[in-house]
Design a protein around this motif. Structure first.
Motif, PDB file in Angstrom:
ATOM      1  N   ALA A 189       0.777  -1.081  -0.685  1.00 24.31           N
ATOM      2  CA  ALA A 189      -0.043  -0.167   0.222  1.00 24.31           C
ATOM      3  C   ALA A 189       0.697   1.271   0.251  1.00 24.31           C
ATOM      4  N   GLU A 241       1.181   4.012  -2.879  1.00 27.06           N
ATOM      5  CA  GLU A 241       0.765   5.744  -2.617  1.00 27.06           C
ATOM      6  C   GLU A 241       2.021   6.410  -2.679  1.00 27.06           C
ATOM      7  N   HIS A 291      -6.644   4.032   4.034  1.00 22.45           N
ATOM      8  CA  HIS A 291      -4.699   3.964   2.961  1.00 22.45           C
ATOM      9  C   HIS A 291      -3.399   3.196   4.381  1.00 22.45           C
ATOM     10  N   SER A 298      -4.631  -2.376  -3.308  1.00 20.94           N
ATOM     11  CA  SER A 298      -3.017  -2.456  -3.192  1.00 20.94           C
ATOM     12  C   SER A 298      -3.013  -0.814  -2.923  1.00 20.94           C
ATOM     13  N   HIS A 318      -6.385   0.698  -1.022  1.00 21.70           N
ATOM     14  CA  HIS A 318      -6.411   1.206  -0.130  1.00 21.70           C
ATOM     15  C   HIS A 318      -7.199  -0.505   0.641  1.00 21.70           C
ATOM     16  N   PRO A 319      -5.686  -0.369   1.654  1.00 22.98           N
ATOM     17  CA  PRO A 319      -6.693  -2.235   1.996  1.00 22.98           C
ATOM     18  C   PRO A 319      -7.858  -2.125   3.709  1.00 22.98           C
TER      19      PRO A 319
END
Length: 199
Positions: free
Chosen positions: A7, A11, A124, A154, A156-157
């Motif tokens: 993540a 990001e 996130h 990936s 936004h967990p």
């Protein structure tokens, strides 16, 4: 690579050079209205923080604090802060905002802020419930805008749910179906939460 590392990598790729931020900053005007942050003509449409101390959790390189003035203390906290180009941190410092390379999970609960801003970030993070718990410990007011029921990926967990956010914030947020350009076609959860027992 574990889920959190993936993540964070996604990001960092999303922000890239931190120069293509128009869409994200356009969304912020929408978020600010839902958080009851009024824009005033000072000198060019700016949020008046009325002398308060304010923390933006998960600020990224383009915090709403940069659209404001009149804060006694302002902190932009993001776990990727030190990976952004140096000019991002200098931009924050140049207007009196402290850039802090930290996740909300690692907040020091002995500090205090008048207000905390949380917008489009809880999907996130590693542990959004811990972040909200700590936020209630250190702030008088928490202003929130988040997206509900958006599928995990990936970047936004987490998938956020209204009832969980209500429980964590100790109140009931508003829910609105949003159909706006550049944003999720999804339900937006928002509210201004206060009256916490900070002990």
């Amino acid at each position: 690579m574990n889920k959190w590392d993936t993540a964070q990598h996604s990001e960092a790729d999303f922000w890239n050079t931190c120069t293509k931020t128009y869409v994200e900053e356009t969304k912020q005007f929408f978020y600010a209205t839902r958080m009851k942050l009024g824009f005033h003509d000072y000198p060019l449409s700016s949020i008046d923080f009325q002398g308060k101390s304010v923390l933006d959790i998960g600020s990224g390189p383009t915090s709403l604090l940069l659209k404001g003035h009149n804060y006694s203390k302002a902190v932009a906290a993001d776990p990727l802060m030190n990976t952004f180009p140096e000019w991002v941190r200098e931009r924050y410092r140049s207007v009196g905002i402290t850039p802090l390379s930290i996740g909300g999970e690692d907040l020091d609960t002995t500090q205090h802020f008048d207000e905390i801003l949380i917008y489009n970030v809880l999907q996130h993070v590693q542990d959004f419930e811990l972040i909200l718990y700590k936020s209630r410990k250190i702030a008088n007011v928490i202003r929130v805008v988040e997206w509900l029921e958006v599928p995990s990926d990936s970047l936004h967990p987490h998938v956020l749910k209204e009832e969980v956010l209500n429980r964590c914030l100790g109140g009931n947020g508003m829910v609105e179906q949003v159909h706006e350009p550049y944003m999720f076609d999804a339900q937006m959860y928002y509210g201004v939460f206060k009256g916490f027992d900070n002990k």
